[in-house]
Enzyme design. Sequence first.
Site: not given
Ligand code: CIR
Length: 263
Positions: A168, A255
């Site tokens: 991201h 996140c």
């Molecule tokens: C994913 O790959 O969607 C999750 N394992 C990690 C999401 C992390 N979210 C973020 O950086 N906002």
Amino acid sequence: MTDPTYEFSRAITRQPAASAVDGLRAHDIGAPDLSQLQADHDAYVSALRATGAEVTVLPSLNEYPDAMFVEDTALCLPQGAVVMRPGAPSRLGEVAEMEPALTGHFKDIRRIDGPGFIEGGDILVTGREILVGRSARTDAAGVAELAGIVSDWGHRLREVDTPGDILHFKTDCSLLDAETILTTKRLAASGCFEGYRLIYTAQGEEAAANTIRFNDVVLMPGGFPRTAEQLDQAGYKVVEINNSECAKLDGGMSCLSLRFSSV
Ligand code: CIR
């Protein structure tokens, strides 16, 4: 006068589920240890609460292994909330689980209806604009749909690129105050932060870039002493949270929460 880019009275988080061991990850370096993951989540929630904010902890959702990464499901702005449309198919259903938790707090709730995709991890709200990085999870159509919504609320949105090997946009940057961004050099090299005051993560500590400024503190993942020292020297009050288990799922400080102030 409060600064809406980092002063918040509320946050929403979600308990990690046992299924977190099956969460998405770019490289498999092993499943997270669930008891450590829970302990880290507890420490995170406590750190948010210690700033005086009211923090909701939603129940875990075993059918969605990545649901604790609530940031990807919504964008919260002073004028309203926008429910996202995650580009990861296994995460699409998380948004319907989040929306009821937002209704009590926002008068205006909009939705990204598609066909595009967009995840909250690709959105950085600064004092002057909303930066959105296109990524493997966020496409041009998703960005365009969000741009239409936030322009109704008087925000300027700027679309930028997330380098290909980064999950991201905010994996590699975070807002420290309305004008200051913590970033990796590899992300800043694209020129996307021109005009901002930048603090760079120390070499070899790129994983420290995903922090959150939340009221008077900067929450950052533990284990990055040189970057922590730089933030301290720059006058920020740093709180370190162990992130070893979330990191196995490409997750970090931003996140794990949605941050906003209720009207
Ligand atoms: C994913 O790959 O969607 C999750 N394992 C990690 C999401 C992390 N979210 C973020 O950086 N906002």
